[in-house]
Design a protein around this motif. Structure first.
Motif, PDB file in Angstrom:
ATOM      1  N   ALA A 209       0.829  -1.210   0.000  1.00  0.00           N
ATOM      2  CA  ALA A 209       0.000   0.000   0.000  1.00  0.00           C
ATOM      3  C   ALA A 209       0.864   1.260   0.000  1.00  0.00           C
ATOM      4  O   ALA A 209       0.541   2.244  -0.693  1.00  0.00           O
ATOM      5  N   TYR A 210       1.953   1.231   0.749  1.00  0.00           N
ATOM      6  CA  TYR A 210       2.837   2.403   0.782  1.00  0.00           C
ATOM      7  C   TYR A 210       3.568   2.579  -0.544  1.00  0.00           C
ATOM      8  O   TYR A 210       3.807   3.712  -0.984  1.00  0.00           O
ATOM      9  N   LEU A 211       3.924   1.491  -1.190  1.00  0.00           N
ATOM     10  CA  LEU A 211       4.530   1.592  -2.515  1.00  0.00           C
ATOM     11  C   LEU A 211       3.534   2.151  -3.522  1.00  0.00           C
ATOM     12  O   LEU A 211       3.903   2.936  -4.411  1.00  0.00           O
ATOM     13  N   ASP A 212       2.266   1.780  -3.385  1.00  0.00           N
ATOM     14  CA  ASP A 212       1.223   2.360  -4.234  1.00  0.00           C
ATOM     15  C   ASP A 212       1.168   3.879  -4.047  1.00  0.00           C
ATOM     16  O   ASP A 212       1.038   4.636  -5.027  1.00  0.00           O
ATOM     17  N   ASP A 213       1.252   4.320  -2.793  1.00  0.00           N
ATOM     18  CA  ASP A 213       1.218   5.757  -2.515  1.00  0.00           C
ATOM     19  C   ASP A 213       2.375   6.490  -3.195  1.00  0.00           C
ATOM     20  O   ASP A 213       2.259   7.680  -3.527  1.00  0.00           O
ATOM     21  N   LEU A 214       3.496   5.775  -3.374  1.00  0.00           N
ATOM     22  CA  LEU A 214       4.682   6.371  -4.001  1.00  0.00           C
ATOM     23  C   LEU A 214       4.729   6.110  -5.509  1.00  0.00           C
ATOM     24  O   LEU A 214       5.721   6.444  -6.167  1.00  0.00           O
ATOM     25  N   ASN A 215       3.651   5.524  -6.025  1.00  0.00           N
ATOM     26  CA  ASN A 215       3.553   5.211  -7.460  1.00  0.00           C
ATOM     27  C   ASN A 215       4.678   4.278  -7.923  1.00  0.00           C
ATOM     28  O   ASN A 215       5.211   4.431  -9.028  1.00  0.00           O
ATOM     29  N   ILE A 216       5.012   3.331  -7.061  1.00  0.00           N
ATOM     30  CA  ILE A 216       6.032   2.339  -7.394  1.00  0.00           C
ATOM     31  C   ILE A 216       5.346   1.010  -7.688  1.00  0.00           C
ATOM     32  O   ILE A 216       4.605   0.478  -6.855  1.00  0.00           O
ATOM     33  N   LYS A 217       5.610   0.471  -8.854  1.00  0.00           N
ATOM     34  CA  LYS A 217       5.038  -0.809  -9.237  1.00  0.00           C
ATOM     35  C   LYS A 217       5.659  -1.926  -8.401  1.00  0.00           C
ATOM     36  O   LYS A 217       6.850  -1.905  -8.096  1.00  0.00           O
ATOM     37  N   HIS A 218       4.873  -2.921  -8.036  1.00  0.00           N
ATOM     38  CA  HIS A 218       5.369  -4.010  -7.197  1.00  0.00           C
ATOM     39  C   HIS A 218       4.629  -5.305  -7.518  1.00  0.00           C
ATOM     40  O   HIS A 218       3.545  -5.298  -8.111  1.00  0.00           O
ATOM     41  N   LYS A 219       5.226  -6.423  -7.103  1.00  0.00           N
ATOM     42  CA  LYS A 219       4.614  -7.738  -7.301  1.00  0.00           C
ATOM     43  C   LYS A 219       5.031  -8.655  -6.173  1.00  0.00           C
ATOM     44  O   LYS A 219       6.186  -8.653  -5.758  1.00  0.00           O
ATOM     45  N   ASP A 220       4.080  -9.442  -5.686  1.00  0.00           N
ATOM     46  CA  ASP A 220       4.364 -10.411  -4.627  1.00  0.00           C
ATOM     47  C   ASP A 220       5.037 -11.658  -5.196  1.00  0.00           C
ATOM     48  O   ASP A 220       4.638 -12.171  -6.252  1.00  0.00           O
ATOM     49  N   PHE A 221       6.044 -12.146  -4.438  1.00  0.00           N
ATOM     50  CA  PHE A 221       6.674 -13.423  -4.734  1.00  0.00           C
ATOM     51  C   PHE A 221       6.724 -14.190  -3.413  1.00  0.00           C
ATOM     52  O   PHE A 221       7.641 -14.016  -2.611  1.00  0.00           O
ATOM     53  N   SER A 222       5.715 -15.017  -3.194  1.00  0.00           N
ATOM     54  CA  SER A 222       5.610 -15.730  -1.921  1.00  0.00           C
ATOM     55  C   SER A 222       6.014 -17.184  -2.097  1.00  0.00           C
ATOM     56  O   SER A 222       5.882 -17.762  -3.181  1.00  0.00           O
ATOM     57  N   PHE A 223       6.513 -17.752  -1.019  1.00  0.00           N
ATOM     58  CA  PHE A 223       6.897 -19.164  -1.008  1.00  0.00           C
ATOM     59  C   PHE A 223       6.344 -19.786   0.267  1.00  0.00           C
ATOM     60  O   PHE A 223       6.145 -19.099   1.276  1.00  0.00           O
TER      61      PHE A 223
END
Length: 346
Positions: A209-223
């Motif tokens: 959510a904070y990365l969204d506020d900074l307009n930074i694209k992100h993706k989850d990589f869970s294991f």
């Protein structure tokens, strides 16, 4: 009862509890104190010193790695200093990363009638809270007590049950800002975490959510566990130019796997805490796990000696935050950090 008899019975009780846990789960048990303190028991004026009571403390630690080890050490050091080394006995059990073993350990502590349980890490806290509603439980190295226990903290940050402690969460908005400041041209941040750890899921959701506020694209990589870690890290590196890892126990126990993939690929990692940064990360906004463990020990003393009710004691945040970086990884990646970052001693 004469003092000599009382001491003998206390020693017998301590030995019986230690043997019970050894028989039940075969974990590493330490029922003697090896810490040194600057304050002798003779100088201590607590109730324990007055009546020769030896407090029996069960410590359930989820897994062995540097951050959790430091928290346990801080907790023990605080109680030895405050109570005197002759008035406290620790039974330290390590669950080797298994939540079911945490439950076994917690139940043995309850059956053994310990005076207080320290739960080190989220899964340990969940197990100990489930095992007893009467014995005080002091947690540490926990990201969110509310998420871990599925409760709402009150307006003062209290649980309302027999649990209090210290959390290990550096502000996630500030961690997201570190990514924005160090990598203004970042294309995509990979959030790498263990989906089996509720604390990691919590952090992944909130930093997203904070990365969204900074307009930074992100993706989850869970294991799901360490068996998947290398493959998932490979996928993350192939799609992202920066990686973020939260305070995740599987990550902390397997830093070399991540480092062996990310560093050769030239992908920097921002970490949730210092021990991760030492092993695989470029930088972190870090807390001191020894400090939060020590503060948890002070809370335990207030419960045991001063009669405080854990239900009415606020869960406390870390008091000190430091921007740190790994100089070797910075050099290998050709990244220069500002003077506001402190180099990790290696």
């Amino acid at each position: 009862m004469k003092k000599g008899i009382r001491k003998m019975l206390s020693a017998i009780a301590c030995a019986a509890l230690a043997m019970g846990c050894l028989a039940g789960c075969g974990s590493n048990t330490n029922s003697s104190v090896t810490n040194t303190t600057t304050e002798s028991a003779a100088e201590n004026t607590s109730t324990a010193a007055a009546d020769d009571k030896v407090y029996q403390i069960g410590i359930c630690q989820l897994v062995q790695h540097d951050a959790l080890d430091r928290a346990t050490q801080g907790f023990e050091d605080a109680l030895v200093k405050l109570l005197g080394e002759n008035h406290v006995a620790f039974n330290v059990q390590n669950a080797q990363g298994d939540s079911q073993t945490c439950a076994t350990i917690a139940n043995q502590f309850v059956n053994g009638g310990v005076d207080l349980i320290m739960a080190n890490a989220t899964a340990a806290l969940q197990a100990c809270s489930n095992a007893t509603s009467t014995i005080p439980v002091v947690g540490t190295s926990v990201t969110s007590f509310a998420a871990a226990l599925d409760i709402e903290l009150d307006a003062n940050g209290c649980t309302g049950i027999n649990v209090t402690g210290t959390n290990d969460l550096a502000p996630l908005d500030q961690q997201a800002q570190i990514i924005a400041d160090l990598f203004p041209d970042v294309k995509q941040v990979g959030i790498l975490y263990c989906s089996a750890e509720v604390n990691s899921v919590y952090q992944a959701e909130h930093i997203a959510a904070y990365l969204d506020d900074l307009n930074i694209k992100h993706k989850d990589f869970s294991f799901s566990d360490s068996n998947d870690l290398q493959a998932v890290t490979n996928n993350c590196v192939s799609e992202c130019d920066v990686i973020y890892v939260p305070t995740d126990n599987v990550v902390s126990s397997n830093q070399s796997i991540i480092d062996a993939v990310a560093r050769p690929a030239g992908v920097p990692i921002i970490c949730g805490e210092e021990s991760q940064c030492t092993g695989c990360g470029l930088a972190s906004l870090s807390i001191d796990f020894y400090d939060i463990g020590y503060r948890a020990g002070e809370q335990a003393y207030d419960i045991l000696v001063n009669g405080k009710n854990p239900a009415e004691m606020p869960v406390e945040d870390p008091q000190s935050l430091t921007r740190i970086y790994n100089p070797q990884i910075a050099s290998d990646l050709g990244i220069t950090l500002g003077d506001d970052y402190q180099a990790i001693e290696q």
